[in-house]
Design a protein around this motif. Structure first.
Motif, mmCIF file in Angstrom:
data_model
loop_
_atom_site.group_PDB
_atom_site.id
_atom_site.type_symbol
_atom_site.label_atom_id
_atom_site.label_comp_id
_atom_site.label_asym_id
_atom_site.label_seq_id
_atom_site.Cartn_x
_atom_site.Cartn_y
_atom_site.Cartn_z
ATOM 1 N N VAL A 12 66.059 -8.401 -18.875
ATOM 2 C CA VAL A 12 64.953 -8.992 -18.108
ATOM 3 C C VAL A 12 65.478 -10.068 -17.170
ATOM 4 N N ARG A 13 66.412 -10.894 -17.654
ATOM 5 C CA ARG A 13 66.994 -11.912 -16.781
ATOM 6 C C ARG A 13 67.713 -11.269 -15.606
ATOM 7 N N GLY A 14 68.411 -10.172 -15.892
ATOM 8 C CA GLY A 14 69.088 -9.459 -14.799
ATOM 9 C C GLY A 14 68.096 -8.883 -13.803
ATOM 10 N N TYR A 15 66.986 -8.366 -14.285
ATOM 11 C CA TYR A 15 65.969 -7.810 -13.395
ATOM 12 C C TYR A 15 65.396 -8.890 -12.488
ATOM 13 N N LEU A 16 65.141 -10.060 -13.026
ATOM 14 C CA LEU A 16 64.521 -11.138 -12.269
ATOM 15 C C LEU A 16 65.497 -11.923 -11.410
ATOM 16 N N ASP A 17 66.784 -11.680 -11.565
ATOM 17 C CA ASP A 17 67.793 -12.375 -10.755
ATOM 18 C C ASP A 17 67.602 -12.033 -9.277
ATOM 19 N N PRO A 18 67.509 -13.034 -8.403
ATOM 20 C CA PRO A 18 67.318 -12.748 -6.967
ATOM 21 C C PRO A 18 68.405 -11.873 -6.357
ATOM 22 N N THR A 19 69.573 -11.846 -6.975
ATOM 23 C CA THR A 19 70.677 -11.038 -6.443
ATOM 24 C C THR A 19 70.687 -9.612 -6.991
ATOM 25 N N SER A 20 69.721 -9.253 -7.826
ATOM 26 C CA SER A 20 69.709 -7.907 -8.417
ATOM 27 C C SER A 20 69.465 -6.854 -7.345
ATOM 28 N N THR A 21 69.971 -5.651 -7.585
ATOM 29 C CA THR A 21 69.790 -4.531 -6.658
ATOM 30 C C THR A 21 68.610 -3.678 -7.096
ATOM 31 N N ARG A 22 68.105 -2.888 -6.159
ATOM 32 C CA ARG A 22 66.986 -2.024 -6.501
ATOM 33 C C ARG A 22 67.396 -0.995 -7.543
ATOM 34 N N GLY A 65 69.643 -1.381 -9.911
ATOM 35 C CA GLY A 65 69.714 -2.049 -11.205
ATOM 36 C C GLY A 65 68.339 -2.305 -11.790
ATOM 37 N N ARG A 66 67.412 -2.702 -10.923
ATOM 38 C CA ARG A 66 66.048 -2.945 -11.408
ATOM 39 C C ARG A 66 65.410 -1.643 -11.871
ATOM 40 N N SER A 67 65.631 -0.561 -11.140
ATOM 41 C CA SER A 67 65.065 0.733 -11.516
ATOM 42 C C SER A 67 65.594 1.189 -12.869
ATOM 43 N N ALA A 68 66.838 0.893 -13.158
ATOM 44 C CA ALA A 68 67.422 1.272 -14.448
ATOM 45 C C ALA A 68 66.718 0.541 -15.593
ATOM 46 N N VAL A 69 66.434 -0.740 -15.377
ATOM 47 C CA VAL A 69 65.723 -1.506 -16.399
ATOM 48 C C VAL A 69 64.311 -0.970 -16.595
ATOM 49 N N VAL A 70 63.630 -0.631 -15.487
ATOM 50 C CA VAL A 70 62.271 -0.098 -15.562
ATOM 51 C C VAL A 70 62.240 1.200 -16.355
ATOM 52 N N ARG A 71 63.198 2.083 -16.088
ATOM 53 C CA ARG A 71 63.238 3.371 -16.796
ATOM 54 C C ARG A 71 63.589 3.186 -18.270
ATOM 55 N N ARG A 72 64.551 2.314 -18.537
ATOM 56 C CA ARG A 72 65.021 2.148 -19.914
ATOM 57 C C ARG A 72 63.921 1.603 -20.817
ATOM 58 N N TYR A 73 63.123 0.656 -20.310
ATOM 59 C CA TYR A 73 62.123 -0.003 -21.155
ATOM 60 C C TYR A 73 60.688 0.370 -20.786
ATOM 61 N N HIS A 74 60.526 1.377 -19.932
ATOM 62 C CA HIS A 74 59.207 1.904 -19.555
ATOM 63 C C HIS A 74 58.290 0.826 -18.976
#
Length: 526
Positions: free
Chosen positions: A471-481, A483-492
């Motif tokens: 979640v911290r990685g997802y909310l990091d301003p430097t995160s990539t789309r 990377g965020r999509s991977a978190v969304v898929r992994r945790y629904h």
């Protein structure tokens, strides 16, 4: 009727009824001082608690009811899209709440709200019964005990589940800890009766069955229920039981020891048979110790007024070294010290119940018949000043509304509501929330968190830490789309609930926002 015959009628009979009065059911009922004061206290505190919005641990307890409402036999994790097997939050108390929610259709937070009056009733009746066992001939002792319990804490606010200060109770009445503490007072009263009779080590045996084998078994079931409802309260309950048995039990024969062994065995059997989690495995779990370290911080400021009762404990110790309140206080202090020294800070949660011994010893001493000797008048004056100081510095805001407050007393927490966000999110959908309040309250409405805020013995702590890092990685301003999509898929993940300082990702769509906090609710897709 002779005195002997009166005694044989049973434990609670005070006088006989004669003639027509007996035919009409005895003498007219007159409320005791505690029934009058306790009834008024129940009404005032219920109203005071009702005006406090959801805050702190309320969201967790409401979320537990929501999961049980969805599936009573196989509930999910209280706040995450994970299995809930092994979670100690699924106790007989919360299962009953979940069943009530299923039957009535009420939301989890509504059920927790409605539990407050019941919990307070159990607590007040338990206090009354407990004090009558300690001081049966002092009718004002329960009133003094209740006042001491809610006012003699400290001059800094102590707000935690299981703390019985007036301020803390306004927010915690609907929690399982309050219900468990109420049962604990009942269990101590029954233990004292079985160990030595009303008022002390007197061999008083009537036909009520309290000393029968079934009485010991029933007491064991009660302690087992406390253990399941709130395990840490059960630790303090067990210490109190040891204190009463060690202090009042006389004539230790094999049969007596066997009966107390049956009580312990019944408690363990009840705990062992509960199918939702293994309560006997919890002492080895350290996942919640870090969050409870704060209980040891600021102890003098939170509790120093309760020390006014220590002289009363000293007097009781002079009269009998085996006094149950003295033994209880010593055992509680040892366990609290062990929690600090060992790093098992969860044991600090019995700090609130550790104050019961000095508070109640003081109350019983001050409820003695007059005339008072000089030392008792001095102790009463100090206690009155302490109660006023405690009320004016910490506790007054619990019962004095802001609109009627002439001096701006410290008020209970007033966290924002998330009704505006919950109406868009379906129960069970996963949310990433970065606000302190949002992450703790949104599960109360049915949604899940991608990363649980609270540790849980039913969830591997390493998995929770991984989710928090994601979640911290997802909310990091430097995160990539990507990377965020991977978190969304992994945790629904389906929703973002972000503070006004956070950037809404480009792939998310804003649905609503709070006019009070500026927080934004956005729908997200992988």
């Amino acid at each position: 009727m002779t005195r002997t015959a009166q005694t044989e009628v049973g434990l609670l009979v005070r006088r006989t009824a004669r003639g027509a009065t007996a035919l009409r059911g005895g003498a007219p009922w007159r409320p005791t001082p505690y029934q009058v004061f306790g009834g008024l206290f129940w009404l005032v505190l219920c109203l005071a608690s009702w005006r406090v919005p959801m805050c702190c641990d309320f969201g967790q307890h409401a979320a537990v009811v929501e999961r049980l409402k969805a599936s009573l036999l196989h509930p999910a994790h209280p706040t995450a899209d994970l299995p809930g097997e092994g979670s100690p939050f699924y106790s007989p108390y919360t299962v009953a709440q979940g069943a009530f929610a299923r039957v009535t259709g009420l939301a989890g937070w509504e059920v927790v709200r409605l539990s407050a009056p019941l919990n307070l009733l159990v607590l007040l009746t338990g206090i009354g019964r407990f004090v009558r066992v300690l001081a049966p001939r002092r009718p004002f002792a329960p009133v003094c005990a209740l006042l001491a319990m809610v006012l003699l804490w400290g001059t800094e606010r102590a707000w935690s589940s299981g703390y019985l200060g007036l301020m803390s109770m306004t927010g915690n009445l609907g929690y399982p800890s309050t219900f468990a503490i109420g049962l604990t007072f009942w269990a101590w009263a029954l233990t004292g009766t079985l160990a030595g009779g009303i008022g002390g080590p007197v061999r008083y045996i009537g036909p009520s069955g309290l000393r029968s084998l079934s009485g010991y078994k029933g007491l064991g079931v009660l302690y087992g229920l406390i253990l399941l409802v709130h395990p840490i309260t059960a630790s303090a309950a067990a210490l109190g039981a040891v204190a009463f048995v060690a202090g009042w039990q006389r004539g230790w024969r094999a049969a007596v020891a066997a009966r107390w062994a049956i009580t312990g065995a019944a408690a363990l059997m009840v705990a062992h048979l509960w199918p939702y989690f293994d309560v006997l495995a919890l002492p080895g779990d350290h996942s919640m110790d870090a969050m409870h370290r704060r209980l040891y911080e600021g102890v003098p400021g939170h509790f120093w007024l309760a020390l006014i009762g220590v002289p009363a404990l000293w007097l009781r110790a002079r009269r009998s070294r085996r006094d149950p309140l003295v033994l209880m206080f010593a055992l509680d202090c040892l366990v609290v010290a062990y929690g600090w020294i060992s790093g098992h800070y969860t044991y600090g949660r019995i700090l609130g119940l550790a104050l019961v011994a000095p508070q109640f010893a003081l109350a019983i001493e001050l409820a003695a018949a007059r005339p008072w000797p000089v030392w008792r008048r001095a102790l009463g004056a100090v206690a009155a000043v302490g109660a006023c100081v405690g009320f004016l510095t910490v506790q007054a805001g619990a019962v004095v509304p802001r609109s009627l407050d002439p001096v701006s007393f410290d008020q209970p927490p007033r966290w924002p509501s998330y009704d505006w966000a919950a109406r868009h999110i379906k129960p069970g959908e996963v949310v990433i929330a970065d606000g302190y309040y949002a992450a703790r309250l949104i599960p109360a409405y049915g949604p899940n968190l991608a990363a649980p805020v609270w540790p849980d013995a039913g969830l591997d702590e390493r998995e929770r830490v991984r989710r928090l890092a994601a979640v911290r990685g997802y909310l990091d301003p430097t995160s990539t789309r990507a990377g965020r999509s991977a978190v969304v898929r992994r945790y629904h993940v389906r929703w973002l609930l972000l503070t006004r300082w956070s950037r809404v990702p480009e792939e998310a769509t804003v649905v609503d926002w709070s006019r009070r906090t500026g927080e934004v609710l956005a729908r997200v897709r992988a």
